[in-house]
Design a protein around this motif. Structure first.
Motif, mmCIF file in Angstrom:
data_model
loop_
_atom_site.group_PDB
_atom_site.id
_atom_site.type_symbol
_atom_site.label_atom_id
_atom_site.label_comp_id
_atom_site.label_asym_id
_atom_site.label_seq_id
_atom_site.Cartn_x
_atom_site.Cartn_y
_atom_site.Cartn_z
ATOM 1 N N UNK A 193 0.855 -1.195 0.000
ATOM 2 C CA UNK A 193 0.000 0.000 0.000
ATOM 3 C C UNK A 193 0.886 1.237 0.000
ATOM 4 N N UNK A 194 0.574 2.149 -0.906
ATOM 5 C CA UNK A 194 1.267 3.440 -0.986
ATOM 6 C C UNK A 194 0.265 4.540 -0.665
ATOM 7 N N UNK A 195 0.561 5.358 0.341
ATOM 8 C CA UNK A 195 -0.307 6.483 0.710
ATOM 9 C C UNK A 195 0.278 7.780 0.176
ATOM 10 N N UNK A 196 -0.536 8.525 -0.566
ATOM 11 C CA UNK A 196 -0.072 9.827 -1.037
ATOM 12 C C UNK A 196 -0.040 10.822 0.124
ATOM 13 N N UNK A 197 -1.022 10.722 1.041
ATOM 14 C CA UNK A 197 -1.049 11.618 2.197
ATOM 15 C C UNK A 197 -2.080 11.128 3.196
ATOM 16 N N UNK A 198 -2.134 11.804 4.342
ATOM 17 C CA UNK A 198 -2.939 11.343 5.468
ATOM 18 C C UNK A 198 -4.247 12.126 5.597
ATOM 19 N N UNK A 199 -5.090 12.038 4.596
ATOM 20 C CA UNK A 199 -6.453 12.550 4.716
ATOM 21 C C UNK A 199 -7.411 11.375 4.688
ATOM 22 N N UNK A 200 -8.585 11.574 5.310
ATOM 23 C CA UNK A 200 -9.477 10.455 5.578
ATOM 24 C C UNK A 200 -9.936 9.724 4.324
ATOM 25 N N UNK A 201 -10.128 10.453 3.233
ATOM 26 C CA UNK A 201 -10.569 9.803 2.004
ATOM 27 C C UNK A 201 -9.443 9.030 1.325
ATOM 28 N N UNK A 202 -8.235 9.148 1.845
ATOM 29 C CA UNK A 202 -7.082 8.441 1.275
ATOM 30 C C UNK A 202 -6.553 7.331 2.185
ATOM 31 N N UNK A 203 -6.640 7.527 3.494
ATOM 32 C CA UNK A 203 -6.090 6.511 4.398
ATOM 33 C C UNK A 203 -7.148 5.886 5.310
ATOM 34 N N UNK A 204 -8.429 6.149 5.032
ATOM 35 C CA UNK A 204 -9.484 5.655 5.909
ATOM 36 C C UNK A 204 -9.593 4.153 5.994
ATOM 37 N N UNK A 205 -9.140 3.454 4.952
ATOM 38 C CA UNK A 205 -9.153 1.980 4.945
ATOM 39 C C UNK A 205 -7.764 1.390 5.195
ATOM 40 N N UNK A 206 -6.854 2.204 5.662
ATOM 41 C CA UNK A 206 -5.485 1.717 5.859
ATOM 42 C C UNK A 206 -5.423 0.551 6.841
ATOM 43 N N UNK A 207 -6.065 0.706 7.990
ATOM 44 C CA UNK A 207 -5.993 -0.360 8.991
ATOM 45 C C UNK A 207 -6.687 -1.628 8.508
ATOM 46 N N UNK A 208 -7.693 -1.469 7.658
ATOM 47 C CA UNK A 208 -8.331 -2.640 7.041
ATOM 48 C C UNK A 208 -7.305 -3.419 6.224
ATOM 49 N N UNK A 209 -6.515 -2.706 5.433
ATOM 50 C CA UNK A 209 -5.484 -3.370 4.626
ATOM 51 C C UNK A 209 -4.447 -4.060 5.507
ATOM 52 N N UNK A 210 -4.072 -3.391 6.588
ATOM 53 C CA UNK A 210 -3.083 -3.980 7.497
ATOM 54 C C UNK A 210 -3.648 -5.236 8.144
ATOM 55 N N UNK A 211 -4.901 -5.168 8.595
ATOM 56 C CA UNK A 211 -5.519 -6.327 9.233
ATOM 57 C C UNK A 211 -5.682 -7.485 8.254
ATOM 58 N N UNK A 212 -5.867 -7.173 6.972
ATOM 59 C CA UNK A 212 -5.987 -8.221 5.959
ATOM 60 C C UNK A 212 -4.642 -8.884 5.648
ATOM 61 N N UNK A 213 -3.554 -8.217 6.020
ATOM 62 C CA UNK A 213 -2.245 -8.819 5.837
ATOM 63 C C UNK A 213 -1.384 -8.175 4.777
ATOM 64 N N UNK A 214 -1.687 -6.924 4.385
ATOM 65 C CA UNK A 214 -0.840 -6.230 3.411
ATOM 66 C C UNK A 214 0.611 -6.261 3.885
ATOM 67 N N UNK A 215 1.516 -6.536 2.957
ATOM 68 C CA UNK A 215 2.894 -6.814 3.365
ATOM 69 C C UNK A 215 3.674 -5.558 3.724
ATOM 70 N N UNK A 216 3.403 -4.439 3.037
ATOM 71 C CA UNK A 216 4.160 -3.217 3.297
ATOM 72 C C UNK A 216 3.242 -2.013 3.170
ATOM 73 N N UNK A 217 3.562 -0.969 3.930
ATOM 74 C CA UNK A 217 2.900 0.318 3.819
ATOM 75 C C UNK A 217 3.970 1.372 3.578
ATOM 76 N N UNK A 218 3.807 2.093 2.473
ATOM 77 C CA UNK A 218 4.696 3.218 2.177
ATOM 78 C C UNK A 218 3.941 4.519 2.461
ATOM 79 N N UNK A 219 4.582 5.416 3.194
ATOM 80 C CA UNK A 219 3.949 6.702 3.484
ATOM 81 C C UNK A 219 5.013 7.765 3.651
ATOM 82 N N UNK A 220 4.567 9.004 3.637
ATOM 83 C CA UNK A 220 5.466 10.099 3.930
ATOM 84 C C UNK A 220 5.749 10.188 5.414
ATOM 85 N N UNK A 221 6.555 11.173 5.824
ATOM 86 C CA UNK A 221 6.883 11.340 7.243
ATOM 87 C C UNK A 221 5.634 11.616 8.064
ATOM 88 N N UNK A 222 5.571 11.061 9.248
ATOM 89 C CA UNK A 222 4.467 11.328 10.161
ATOM 90 C C UNK A 222 4.933 12.292 11.248
#
Length: 351
Positions: A93-122
């Motif tokens: 999963x690649x996140x362009x940025x941290x707005x709800x319409x872009x990362x709102x399903x992020x934890x769903x992907x993680x719980x499903x077993x996505x292997x990597x998450x790429x994001x900008x600095x937090x």
């Protein structure tokens, strides 16, 4: 475990226009770019969501932004496994940025077993970010759970911070991601947010823009002094026009094709920012100096109840956007600034 989004949008409805439809490519070649489109009603920030996935069916996939359960459900995400036959263990999963319409399903992907998450600095110390912003903008009286939640949501990357460090890879620009014959340079493109990322394949002249190129009113929400988001954003747009891009994929607009159409669209955005400068200067027509909060109040004076008539989260949004605009006028030399005894920024016209 059933997934629950932390931030919900009751009353929002959506309609799937297409789900994982492969973007056409000149025969006999395949693009390996899969597009999902959703019309959204009742969401205050957009009416359309475009999600993309770059995939080698049966092998590997890179999901570009995740959407949100209330805005587009999970169909485009689950379809990568069901339709493209790619197990979650081979999905990144690649996140362009941290707005709800872009990362709102992020934890769903993680719980499903996505292997990597790429994001900008937090922003690790989100409490400091919030407190500093409220002081600088003369908005301490707005401090509340609602204000803090909103700023964490849009600026701090709260969802990404909850992911395990083993699966999350923080990108700062300059890295390369390769998949399905593409070799993408990761670009740090501040503007829409301070940590916005885009992907560029220089040889194929393909650009995944996130919200960096967006058909929206001008303005950048800024939460920290000296981020210079508008100036950096416009500098980035000028650089993109020099690349002779042939395809731009955005998150809230149809794809753009050909350098003429792409550069014309970018020029339209640049023109809106020229208008923004004119409007921002008018805030000081009857005021020699203003704090960020005062400028936001002046800008919202035409509404029936002014700035205070909006929910706290919307007030914070408008104050942050004014902050970014005033910083741009400061960068242009049209305003000077100083910090008053209360720690708030004060901008003074210099013309």
């Amino acid at each position: 475990m059933e997934f629950e989004s932390e931030y919900r949008w009751p009353g929002v409805t959506y309609n799937a226009i297409r789900v994982l439809e492969e973007v056409p490519q000149r025969y006999p070649f395949r693009s390996h770019i899969y597009r999902s489109t959703f019309e959204v009603s009742g969401f205050p920030f957009c009416r359309r969501i475009e999600l993309y996935c770059i995939a080698e069916p049966g092998k590997r996939a890179l999901i570009l932004d995740t959407g949100h359960p209330d805005l587009c459900g999970f169909e485009a995400l689950d379809g990568v496994q069901k339709t493209l036959r790619i197990p979650w263990s081979n999905i990144e999963v690649f996140l362009s940025h941290f707005h709800d319409d872009h990362d709102g399903n992020l934890l769903y992907c993680v719980q499903k077993g996505a292997s990597k998450l790429y994001s900008g600095p937090t922003q690790i110390d989100s409490r400091t970010l919030i407190d500093n912003f409220l002081v600088l903008s003369s908005s301490v009286d707005l401090k509340s759970d609602s204000a803090s939640s909103f700023i964490r949501l849009v600026a701090a990357g709260k969802k990404a911070q909850t992911c395990t460090q083993g699966s999350r890879i923080e990108l700062h620009g300059g890295e390369t991601l390769s998949i399905a014959g593409y070799h993408f340079d990761v670009l740090l493109t501040p503007g829409h947010t301070s940590n916005h990322l885009c992907l560029l394949d220089k040889s194929k002249k393909i650009f995944f823009a996130g919200d960096h190129i967006c058909d929206a009113p001008p303005g950048c929400m800024q939460y920290a002094i000296n981020d210079h988001l508008v100036a950096r954003y416009l500098e980035s747009l000028a650089q993109l026009k020099e690349l002779n891009l042939q395809a731009v994929y955005m998150c809230h607009h149809n794809p753009l094709r050909g350098s003429f159409e792409i550069n014309r669209f970018i020029s339209l955005i640049e023109g809106r920012y020229e208008t923004l400068v004119i409007r921002a200067r008018k805030l000081f027509a009857d005021h020699e100096e203003l704090t960020v909060r005062e400028a936001a109040i002046v800008a919202a004076a035409h509404y029936p109840r002014g700035l205070e008539g909006f929910p706290v989260s919307t007030q914070i949004n408008r104050i942050a956007t004014i902050f970014g605009t005033l910083e741009y006028l400061y960068d242009l030399g049209l305003l000077t600034r100083f910090i008053n005894d209360e720690g708030a920024l004060v901008y003074r016209r210099s013309w």
